[in-house]
Structure formats: structure tokens, C-alpha cells
Enzyme design. Structure first.
Site, PDB file in Angstrom:
ATOM      1  N   HIS A  52       0.844  -1.186   0.000  1.00 42.12           N
ATOM      2  CA  HIS A  52       0.000   0.000   0.000  1.00 42.12           C
ATOM      3  C   HIS A  52       0.885   1.244   0.000  1.00 42.12           C
ATOM      4  O   HIS A  52       2.055   1.193   0.421  1.00 42.12           O
ATOM      5  CB  HIS A  52      -0.899   0.012   1.234  1.00 42.12           C
ATOM      6  CG  HIS A  52      -1.981  -1.010   1.202  1.00 42.12           C
ATOM      7  ND1 HIS A  52      -3.057  -0.963   2.058  1.00 42.12           N
ATOM      8  CD2 HIS A  52      -2.174  -2.107   0.419  1.00 42.12           C
ATOM      9  CE1 HIS A  52      -3.863  -1.979   1.809  1.00 42.12           C
ATOM     10  NE2 HIS A  52      -3.342  -2.698   0.823  1.00 42.12           N
ATOM     11  N   GLU A  54       0.985   3.834   1.892  1.00 36.67           N
ATOM     12  CA  GLU A  54       1.514   4.208   3.200  1.00 36.67           C
ATOM     13  C   GLU A  54       2.740   3.378   3.557  1.00 36.67           C
ATOM     14  O   GLU A  54       3.748   3.916   4.031  1.00 36.67           O
ATOM     15  CB  GLU A  54       0.459   3.990   4.303  1.00 36.67           C
ATOM     16  CG  GLU A  54      -0.814   4.771   4.097  1.00 36.67           C
ATOM     17  CD  GLU A  54      -1.904   4.018   3.358  1.00 36.67           C
ATOM     18  OE1 GLU A  54      -3.073   4.212   3.697  1.00 36.67           O
ATOM     19  OE2 GLU A  54      -1.583   3.238   2.442  1.00 36.67           O
ATOM     20  N   CYS A  82      -6.024   1.789   5.945  1.00 34.04           N
ATOM     21  CA  CYS A  82      -6.702   0.577   6.397  1.00 34.04           C
ATOM     22  C   CYS A  82      -6.091   0.135   7.731  1.00 34.04           C
ATOM     23  O   CYS A  82      -5.140   0.739   8.229  1.00 34.04           O
ATOM     24  CB  CYS A  82      -6.554  -0.530   5.354  1.00 34.04           C
ATOM     25  SG  CYS A  82      -4.858  -1.148   5.197  1.00 34.04           S
ATOM     26  N   CYS A  85      -2.289  -0.678   7.542  1.00 36.45           N
ATOM     27  CA  CYS A  85      -1.459   0.515   7.470  1.00 36.45           C
ATOM     28  C   CYS A  85      -1.478   1.294   8.773  1.00 36.45           C
ATOM     29  O   CYS A  85      -0.452   1.834   9.194  1.00 36.45           O
ATOM     30  CB  CYS A  85      -1.905   1.384   6.302  1.00 36.45           C
ATOM     31  SG  CYS A  85      -1.568   0.602   4.700  1.00 36.45           S
TER      32      CYS A  85
END
Length: 156
Positions: A52, A54, A82, A85
Site C-alpha cells: 500500500h 503508506e 486501512c 497501514c
């Protein structure tokens, strides 16, 4: 630089994700006013469910600082993180999270869960919501509308 300028840098990274047919999410890590980490969504292209935006930005920042603890850093991301993360943000000791669009399906920073409000955690990240939310949300909505249209065209 302002929060909006850092978010604009994250939006530019989101465009890179979209260019490789990934969900357009971008993130930057800032320390003392300088961007030290950059990332964009790449789980499909990297065959990595943890890729992801992040996490990519946190990895880049940690490498550039030479430390997995990113004390005093801020993370700017175009979409609400999410749960995965949010956990990484906490473990990295990010001081402040700033995000654009809410994620009403998997958002873990206030929309679905409020991960950073858990009193048992030993680190608490400050969360700022909605910076350039309309721009960030529109980018995502347009991406998914195009994807649906492409899928529909393949079925007809």
C-alpha cells in the site's frame, strides 16, 4: 510547505499508481518540513498485498533515516489508511497522520474503525482528516468508474 502542498505531492504519487493500473493512492512522509519518504499503491504490480502507498512511503522514509522508528514524522496520504497501514503507522511512531478522502469500507482512522483512539496502545498518532478530500475522492471515484466501464465493455 502547507498540508495542502504535501497532499498535492501525495496526489502526484497517486497518479503514478494509476499510470500502472493500480488504485490511485499516494503517500509522503515529512520530517522537519522535508519529504523523506514517498510511496504509491503497488500491490498488483509487486504481487505484494502489503504494498500500500503508506507502507511504501514508510519503508522509503525508514531507509532514508536509517531507522524503523519515524519519531517526529508526519504521513500524508490521499486515502484513509486501512487497519494494516494504521498498525504500521503506530509501530513506526508517526506523530501525525493527514489524509484526504475517507474510506467508508475499510478506513481504520475514524470511518469504520478508530484505531488510534485505542487507549491500550503505547503510541498515539494525531489524525487530521479531509485535507483536499474532494480532489482525493474524485480521483478515486473516476478511477473506479473507468474500471467499471472497461469491465462492462469487455462483457458486451
Amino acid at each position: 510547505m502547507s498540508d495542502e502542498q504535501y497532499m498535492q505531492a501525495a496526489l502526484e504519487l497517486a497518479q503514478q499508481a494509476q499510470a500502472i493500473n493500480e488504485v490511485p493512492v499516494g503517500a509522503v512522509v515529512v520530517k522537519d518540513g522535508i519529504i523523506i519518504g514517498r510511496g504509491f499503491n503497488a500491490p498488483i504490480s509487486l504481487h505484494d498485498p502489503s504494498a500500500h502507498a503508506e507502507l511504501q512511503a514508510l519503508r522509503d522514509a525508514a531507509k532514508n533515516l536509517g531507522n524503523y522508528r519515524l519519531v517526529g514524522c508526519e504521513l500524508f496520504v490521499t486515502l484513509e489508511p486501512c487497519l494494516m497501514c494504521a498498525g504500521a503507522i503506530m509501530h513506526a511512531r508517526i506523530a501525525r497522520l493527514v489524509y484526504g478522502a475517507n474510506d467508508l469500507k475499510t478506513g481504520a482512522c475514524g470511518s469504520v474503525f478508530n484505531t488510534f483512539a485505542l487507549p491500550s496502545w503505547n503510541h498515539h498518532t494525531t489524525v487530521e482528516r479531509g485535507v483536499l478530500a474532494e480532489v482525493c475522492g474524485t480521483r478515486l471515484s473516476e478511477f473506479f468508474a473507468l474500471r467499471r466501464a472497461q469491465k462492462k465493455a469487455l462483457c458486451t
